[in-house]
Design a protein around this motif. Sequence first.
Motif, PDB file in Angstrom:
ATOM      1  N   GLY A 108       0.619  -1.214  -0.043  1.00 54.74           N
ATOM      2  CA  GLY A 108       0.215  -0.038   0.121  1.00 54.74           C
ATOM      3  C   GLY A 108       0.647   1.100   0.129  1.00 54.74           C
ATOM      4  N   THR A 109       1.916   1.029   0.206  1.00 51.17           N
ATOM      5  CA  THR A 109       3.067   2.406   0.316  1.00 51.17           C
ATOM      6  C   THR A 109       4.059   2.309  -0.985  1.00 51.17           C
ATOM      7  N   LEU A 110       4.100   3.440  -1.870  1.00 52.96           N
ATOM      8  CA  LEU A 110       5.196   3.422  -2.522  1.00 52.96           C
ATOM      9  C   LEU A 110       6.428   3.404  -2.345  1.00 52.96           C
ATOM     10  N   LEU A 111       7.246   2.707  -2.652  1.00 50.18           N
ATOM     11  CA  LEU A 111       8.791   2.885  -2.346  1.00 50.18           C
ATOM     12  C   LEU A 111       9.773   3.654  -3.064  1.00 50.18           C
ATOM     13  N   GLY A 112       9.388   4.267  -4.328  1.00 54.62           N
ATOM     14  CA  GLY A 112      10.093   4.811  -5.134  1.00 54.62           C
ATOM     15  C   GLY A 112      11.238   3.912  -5.631  1.00 54.62           C
ATOM     16  N   ALA A 113      12.023   4.400  -6.639  1.00 55.27           N
ATOM     17  CA  ALA A 113      13.223   3.803  -7.404  1.00 55.27           C
ATOM     18  C   ALA A 113      13.926   3.358  -6.393  1.00 55.27           C
ATOM     19  N   ALA A 114      14.636   4.348  -5.691  1.00 54.90           N
ATOM     20  CA  ALA A 114      15.683   3.936  -4.764  1.00 54.90           C
ATOM     21  C   ALA A 114      15.332   2.691  -3.569  1.00 54.90           C
ATOM     22  N   GLY A 115      14.171   3.034  -3.154  1.00 58.64           N
ATOM     23  CA  GLY A 115      13.610   2.020  -2.315  1.00 58.64           C
ATOM     24  C   GLY A 115      13.326   0.646  -2.764  1.00 58.64           C
ATOM     25  N   LEU A 116      12.693   0.624  -4.076  1.00 55.69           N
ATOM     26  CA  LEU A 116      12.762  -0.720  -4.910  1.00 55.69           C
ATOM     27  C   LEU A 116      13.943  -1.475  -5.086  1.00 55.69           C
ATOM     28  N   ILE A 117      14.907  -0.834  -5.501  1.00 55.17           N
ATOM     29  CA  ILE A 117      16.336  -1.222  -5.564  1.00 55.17           C
ATOM     30  C   ILE A 117      16.800  -1.721  -4.372  1.00 55.17           C
ATOM     31  N   ARG A 118      16.740  -1.239  -3.293  1.00 51.70           N
ATOM     32  CA  ARG A 118      17.199  -1.653  -1.829  1.00 51.70           C
ATOM     33  C   ARG A 118      16.537  -2.656  -1.572  1.00 51.70           C
ATOM     34  N   ALA A 119      15.149  -2.642  -1.646  1.00 56.05           N
ATOM     35  CA  ALA A 119      14.325  -4.027  -1.038  1.00 56.05           C
ATOM     36  C   ALA A 119      14.468  -4.921  -2.062  1.00 56.05           C
ATOM     37  N   TYR A 120      14.577  -4.989  -3.270  1.00 55.66           N
ATOM     38  CA  TYR A 120      14.872  -6.354  -4.036  1.00 55.66           C
ATOM     39  C   TYR A 120      16.276  -6.871  -3.738  1.00 55.66           C
ATOM     40  N   GLY A 121      17.370  -6.001  -3.753  1.00 55.44           N
ATOM     41  CA  GLY A 121      18.515  -6.446  -3.485  1.00 55.44           C
ATOM     42  C   GLY A 121      18.748  -7.220  -2.113  1.00 55.44           C
ATOM     43  N   LYS A 122      18.252  -6.257  -1.294  1.00 54.07           N
ATOM     44  CA  LYS A 122      18.260  -6.791   0.255  1.00 54.07           C
ATOM     45  C   LYS A 122      17.548  -8.494   0.263  1.00 54.07           C
ATOM     46  N   CYS A 123      16.203  -8.472  -0.219  1.00 53.80           N
ATOM     47  CA  CYS A 123      15.787  -9.917  -0.360  1.00 53.80           C
ATOM     48  C   CYS A 123      16.510 -10.910  -0.954  1.00 53.80           C
TER      49      CYS A 123
END
Length: 221
Positions: A108-123
């Motif tokens: 429900g909350t947009l992560l933004g480009a930087a947030g997506l990059i960080r989240a996918y890489g972390k997982c």
Amino acid sequence: MLTQVIKEYKTVLNEAVAQTEEKKSRFIASVKHVKCEEEALEFVSRLKTQYWDATHNVYAYHIVGDSVIQRFSDDGEPSGTAGIPVLEVIKKTGIQDVVVVVTRYFGGTLLGAAGLIRAYGKCAAAGIEAANIVKRLLCQEIIVIVEYTIFGKVQNKLEVDEYIIKEINYEQDVQLTVYIPVESTEVFIKNLTELTNATAIIEAKGEVYITVDQNGKIINT
């Protein structure tokens, strides 16, 4: 054209799953060792079926055979924010013959480009760690047969030189099965022949990849 033989490489041992969360979005990394692109695509298809209700099923794989094959998909995420970060984690860890699928359930909350990059890489990194990184070594499997009187000396030499002893059979003489890195085979045979005054029977059985953990212990062959 001759294919270059890879003498040593890193990959993952197990199929594994790891989960992370970012601003209520749930990320699930599924990781598997694969031998070819077909296996990678089958794994991706299976995960898409399993997580059919997910917002995104992002993937990346890196396979080295006759040529290097690496592919990725953002699966609807903004370009460059999902598949590439997963692939970069694979490359950064130095592993190959692996596929990683990162599933996202939007919170429900947009992560933004930087947030997506960080989240996918972390997982992806968490999934790879859970899958257990191991080393694959191309070795010559060698049978060594020696008399009991010199067995102790031979065994000590093998341990000092940190060669991998697969097994020891105690029969009329002692038979050892040893794995020697392919580039060290000639030196090994020469040194063992000198050590035993040419009394050892040494037989090369062929080349095989063995899997060892970070401490050099054989996991399987």
